[in-house]
Enzyme design. Structure first.
Site, PDB file in Angstrom:
ATOM      1  N   CYS A  30     -34.421   1.062  13.648  1.00 23.80           N
ATOM      2  CA  CYS A  30     -33.227   1.687  14.239  1.00 23.80           C
ATOM      3  C   CYS A  30     -33.642   2.940  14.999  1.00 23.80           C
ATOM      4  CB  CYS A  30     -32.232   2.073  13.152  1.00 23.80           C
ATOM      5  SG  CYS A  30     -31.859   0.783  11.962  1.00 23.80           S
ATOM      6  N   CYS A  48     -35.021   3.221  18.834  1.00 20.98           N
ATOM      7  CA  CYS A  48     -34.125   3.371  19.978  1.00 20.98           C
ATOM      8  C   CYS A  48     -33.200   4.573  19.815  1.00 20.98           C
ATOM      9  CB  CYS A  48     -33.271   2.118  20.160  1.00 20.98           C
ATOM     10  SG  CYS A  48     -34.225   0.666  20.635  1.00 20.98           S
ATOM     11  N   HIS A  49     -32.548   4.678  18.653  1.00 20.46           N
ATOM     12  CA  HIS A  49     -31.428   5.610  18.540  1.00 20.46           C
ATOM     13  C   HIS A  49     -31.856   7.050  18.295  1.00 20.46           C
ATOM     14  CE1 HIS A  49     -28.563   2.445  19.078  1.00 20.46           C
ATOM     15  NE2 HIS A  49     -29.167   1.725  18.159  1.00 20.46           N
ATOM     16  N   CYS A  69      -8.513  -1.765  -4.194  1.00 20.25           N
ATOM     17  CA  CYS A  69      -7.110  -1.467  -4.456  1.00 20.25           C
ATOM     18  C   CYS A  69      -6.306  -2.767  -4.513  1.00 20.25           C
ATOM     19  CB  CYS A  69      -6.574  -0.555  -3.369  1.00 20.25           C
ATOM     20  SG  CYS A  69      -5.532   0.780  -3.991  1.00 20.25           S
ATOM     21  N   CYS A 122       0.851  -1.200   0.000  1.00 22.90           N
ATOM     22  CA  CYS A 122       0.000   0.000   0.000  1.00 22.90           C
ATOM     23  C   CYS A 122       0.876   1.237   0.000  1.00 22.90           C
ATOM     24  CB  CYS A 122      -0.897   0.033   1.234  1.00 22.90           C
ATOM     25  SG  CYS A 122      -1.882  -1.434   1.491  1.00 22.90           S
ATOM     26  N   CYS A 177       2.451   3.267  -3.155  1.00 23.78           N
ATOM     27  CA  CYS A 177       1.751   4.367  -3.832  1.00 23.78           C
ATOM     28  C   CYS A 177       1.294   5.455  -2.872  1.00 23.78           C
ATOM     29  CB  CYS A 177       0.522   3.839  -4.573  1.00 23.78           C
ATOM     30  SG  CYS A 177       0.871   2.571  -5.796  1.00 23.78           S
ATOM     31  N   HIS A 178       0.841   5.065  -1.673  1.00 27.05           N
ATOM     32  CA  HIS A 178       0.201   6.032  -0.773  1.00 27.05           C
ATOM     33  C   HIS A 178       1.072   6.305   0.445  1.00 27.05           C
ATOM     34  CE1 HIS A 178      -3.565   5.132  -2.920  1.00 27.05           C
ATOM     35  NE2 HIS A 178      -3.304   3.866  -2.733  1.00 27.05           N
ATOM     36  N   ARG A 202     -21.011  -4.504  13.780  1.00 27.78           N
ATOM     37  CA  ARG A 202     -21.824  -3.883  14.832  1.00 27.78           C
ATOM     38  C   ARG A 202     -23.286  -3.795  14.403  1.00 27.78           C
ATOM     39  NH1 ARG A 202     -24.442  -3.389  18.125  1.00 27.78           N
ATOM     40  NH2 ARG A 202     -24.572  -2.018  19.925  1.00 27.78           N
ATOM     41  N   CYS A 215     -26.658  -5.407  16.106  1.00 26.14           N
ATOM     42  CA  CYS A 215     -27.883  -4.682  16.437  1.00 26.14           C
ATOM     43  C   CYS A 215     -29.099  -5.422  15.861  1.00 26.14           C
ATOM     44  CB  CYS A 215     -27.807  -3.259  15.882  1.00 26.14           C
ATOM     45  SG  CYS A 215     -28.361  -1.985  17.035  1.00 26.14           S
TER      46      CYS A 215
END
Lengths: 106, 262
Positions: B178, B181-182, B115, B79, B82-83, B219, B223
C-alpha cells in the site's frame, strides 16, 4: 427496491420558474453487455419518466441506453399553485417507481 | 572504470528512498500533512460531492434514513426506537475500535450488524448488501465534518500493528505494498489519475466506476485486485484491521461521507 430523491425549493413565488432535481437509483443496463460467462444481460433502462404538477403533465422523457446508471434529471417548472409534484417512471422490466415533493407557492 | 562507477551510482539512487513532499516520515508512519483524496479528484467530481442535491451518494443516505426508522422484523424495534440520529454524530469518526464483546476490532458495519442481531433479534445484513451500505452511509453522514480520531492503544494495539505490517508489506503479482503508492508516490500521476494518500474519510463513497455506493472494504478489495493480490472477503479481520490503521493514518481529516470518487 427502487429508491429516488427529489429536491425542490422550500418556497417559490407564483409565476416564477423553479428548479427541480431528481435522481433515481437504477442500473440503466444497456443490453449490450455480457456477464462473466458470456450470456447477454437483458436491457433494462427507464422506459418512460413522467412528471406531474397537480393534474398537468409538465415533463415526459424517454431515457434510452445512452443514459448512465442512476439518472439525474434537472429541469425547471413554472409555479402556479401549491400542490404535489410527482415523478413516475417505469423501466423495461415493467417495474414502476415514483417519488413526490410538495410545492409551496407563496 | 567510469562505467562501473556510473552503474554503482545508479544502483545507489535506486536504493535511496524516493524523495517526495508527501512521503511519510518513517515507513508505516502518518503522511505529513494529511491530505484528503478530495484534493486529488477532478473539480467536477468535487462539485458533485459538495452539492447534496446532485451527490448520487445521497440516494443511499436517504434510503438509510428510511431503514433507520423502519421497524425490523414483524414488529421489532427500529434503530430510531433507541437512538436519535443526531446522537450518531462522531460515531463514524471514532470507528473502527476494539470491541470487548466481540473480542476483536469492529468497524461501523460490524456495529450495525451487532445491534441488529443482539437488540433487534434479526439476521445480520450481508456485507456489501445495499441495505447495509445505505445504513452505514446514513450513520456516517451524521459525522460529516467531524475529524477522524481512533484509539489504537490497549487491546487494539496488536491488531493495529498487524495492519501496519500489512500496509507496508509488498504483495501480489505486482509486488506492491500500500505504502509503495500511497506514501512514496502520493501526489504523482497514474495514467490520468492523481495518486491519493489513500485516506478512508470519504467512505462509504459513491464510485463512478461502480455506479453505486460502496464500503471502504470494497474499495480496499479493489485496490488489492489492482495489484493482483489475494482479496479477502468483505468483513475479514485483515480488512477491518486495515481500516483501523487507515483511520489512525488519517487522524484529523474530516469525515466526508457520502463522498464521490472516480
Amino acid at each position: 427496491m427502487a429508491f429516488a430523491r427529489i429536491v425542490v425549493p422550500p418556497r417559490v413565488a407564483r409565476g416564477e420558474a423553479f428548479e427541480v432535481r431528481v435522481s433515481i437509483r437504477h442500473p440503466m443496463e444497456t443490453g449490450f453487455r455480457v456477464d462473466d460467462v458470456g450470456k447477454s444481460i437483458p436491457r433494462n433502462t427507464l422506459r418512460e419518466v413522467v412528471v406531474r404538477y397537480g393534474d398537468a403533465i409538465v415533463l415526459r422523457a424517454s431515457l434510452g441506453s445512452g443514459i448512465a446508471a442512476n439518472p439525474y434529471l434537472r429541469f425547471f417548472v413554472t409555479a402556479r399553485e401549491s400542490g404535489p409534484l410527482a415523478v413516475e417512471w417505469v423501466d423495461d422490466a415493467g417495474e414502476p417507481g415514483t417519488v413526490r415533493a410538495d410545492v409551496n407557492v407563496a | 572504470m567510469t562505467r562501473i562507477v556510473a552503474v554503482a551510482a545508479f544502483a545507489a539512487a535506486l536504493a535511496a528512498p524516493l524523495a517526495s513532499p508527501c512521503a511519510a516520515a518513517e515507513p508505516g508512519g502518518r503522511p505529513d500533512p494529511a491530505r484528503s483524496g478530495l484534493g486529488d479528484v477532478a473539480p467536477s467530481i468535487a462539485a458533485l460531492q459538495a452539492d447534496d442535491a446532485a451527490n448520487p451518494g445521497m440516494l443511499w443516505v436517504d434510503r438509510g434514513a428510511a431503514l433507520w426508522s423502519a421497524s425490523v422484523g414483524s414488529n421489532g424495534p427500529a434503530c430510531s426506537t433507541c437512538h436519535a440520529a443526531a446522537a450518531m454524530k462522531g460515531v463514524a469518526a471514532r470507528l473502527p475500535a476494539w470491541s470487548g464483546a466481540a473480542g476483536r476490532v469492529v468497524d461501523l458495519e460490524d456495529r450495525i450488524d451487532a445491534c441488529r442481531t443482539s437488540r433487534q433479534h434479526a439476521p445480520p445484513l450481508a456485507r456489501g448488501s445495499e441495505d447495509l451500505v445505505a445504513l452505514t452511509a446514513f450513520v456516517a453522514a451524521q459525522s460529516r465534518g467531524v475529524p477522524i480520531h481512533v484509539s489504537v492503544d490497549g487491546p487494539a494495539k496488536p491488531a493495529f500493528e498487524r495492519a501496519r505490517a500489512f500496509y507496508t508489506t509488498r504483495r501480489g503479482q505486482m509486488n506492491l505494498a500500500c505504502t509503495s503508492c500511497h506514501d512514496d508516490l502520493a501526489g504523482k500521476r497514474l495514467l490520468n489519475e492523481t495518486i491519493s494518500q489513500g485516506h478512508p474519510n470519504a467512505f462509504p463513497a459513491y464510485r463512478l466506476e461502480w455506479q453505486a455506493m460502496g464500503s471502504l472494504q470494497r474499495r480496499l478489495r479493489a485496490c488489492l485486485f489492482g495489484i493482483r493480490a489475494t482479496m479477502p472477503e468483505e468483513g475479514a479481520a485483515v480488512l477491518t484491521e486495515l481500516e483501523l490503521y487507515l483511520a489512525w493514518r488519517a487522524d484529523g481529516l474530516p469525515v466526508e461521507a457520502p463522498g464521490v470518487r472516480r
